[in-house]
Design a protein around this motif. Structure first.
Motif, PDB file in Angstrom:
ATOM      1  N   LEU A 190      -5.772 -10.118 -30.592  1.00 32.08           N
ATOM      2  CA  LEU A 190      -6.808 -11.534 -31.299  1.00 32.08           C
ATOM      3  C   LEU A 190      -5.757 -11.688 -32.716  1.00 32.08           C
ATOM      4  N   GLY A 191      -5.323 -11.031 -33.082  1.00 34.59           N
ATOM      5  CA  GLY A 191      -5.163 -10.740 -34.214  1.00 34.59           C
ATOM      6  C   GLY A 191      -5.382 -10.017 -35.578  1.00 34.59           C
ATOM      7  N   HIS A 193     -14.785  -7.401 -39.100  1.00 28.11           N
ATOM      8  CA  HIS A 193     -14.072  -8.228 -38.875  1.00 28.11           C
ATOM      9  C   HIS A 193     -13.496  -8.896 -37.577  1.00 28.11           C
ATOM     10  N   ALA A 194     -13.121  -7.449 -36.995  1.00 34.90           N
ATOM     11  CA  ALA A 194     -13.290  -7.616 -35.792  1.00 34.90           C
ATOM     12  C   ALA A 194     -13.715  -8.048 -34.526  1.00 34.90           C
ATOM     13  N   ALA A 203      -7.034  -7.793 -38.070  1.00 38.26           N
ATOM     14  CA  ALA A 203      -7.973  -7.369 -38.160  1.00 38.26           C
ATOM     15  C   ALA A 203      -8.153  -6.650 -40.200  1.00 38.26           C
ATOM     16  N   ALA A 248      -6.466  -6.807 -33.849  1.00 39.36           N
ATOM     17  CA  ALA A 248      -7.805  -6.580 -33.477  1.00 39.36           C
ATOM     18  C   ALA A 248      -7.436  -7.245 -31.739  1.00 39.36           C
ATOM     19  N   GLU A 252     -16.131  -9.868 -34.696  1.00 38.31           N
ATOM     20  CA  GLU A 252     -16.696 -11.335 -35.480  1.00 38.31           C
ATOM     21  C   GLU A 252     -14.919 -12.232 -34.776  1.00 38.31           C
ATOM     22  N   MET A 253     -14.033 -11.864 -34.954  1.00 39.99           N
ATOM     23  CA  MET A 253     -13.138 -12.375 -33.778  1.00 39.99           C
ATOM     24  C   MET A 253     -13.325 -12.350 -32.397  1.00 39.99           C
TER      25      MET A 253
END
Length: 109
Positions: free
Chosen positions: A21-22, A71-72, A24, A103, A74-75
């Protein structure tokens, strides 16, 4: 309660990454407390561990980790792999602690 895995490794044994996902991230900047600074200065004269700063940095790491996890989530992630920490001085008497990782969504193999 759903398990959320956080690891410094790139892989989690028994799981496979099904989606990346990117990045975190989470961080905090903390200033020294004048009272603790005086105690730390005295301790510095005698040598040894400066417990006041050790405690401050440990608390800061925990805050950074929790913010990274938030943050993770929320992703849409259920895990963070490849976690790393960074520290830096950003002003006189102020230290930043930053945690970051990838994440991911993982599933049992």
């Amino acid at each position: 309660m759903e398990e959320f895995i956080v690891t410094t490794t790139e892989h989690v044994p028994g799981y496979k990454v099904v989606k990346v996902l990117g990045i975190a991230r989470g961080g905090t900047a903390r200033a020294k407390h004048i009272g603790k600074d005086i105690l730390a200065g005295l301790r510095n004269l005698a040598g040894g561990e400066v417990k006041e700063y050790t405690e401050m940095l440990a608390e800061s790491r925990e805050v950074a980790i929790q913010r990274m996890i938030q943050h993770a989530k929320e992703m849409g992630a259920n895990a963070i792999v490849g976690v790393r920490f960074m520290t830096s001085g950003i002003a006189s008497g102020v230290a930043e602690i930053f945690a970051y990782g990838t994440a991911v969504i993982i599933e049992k193999e």
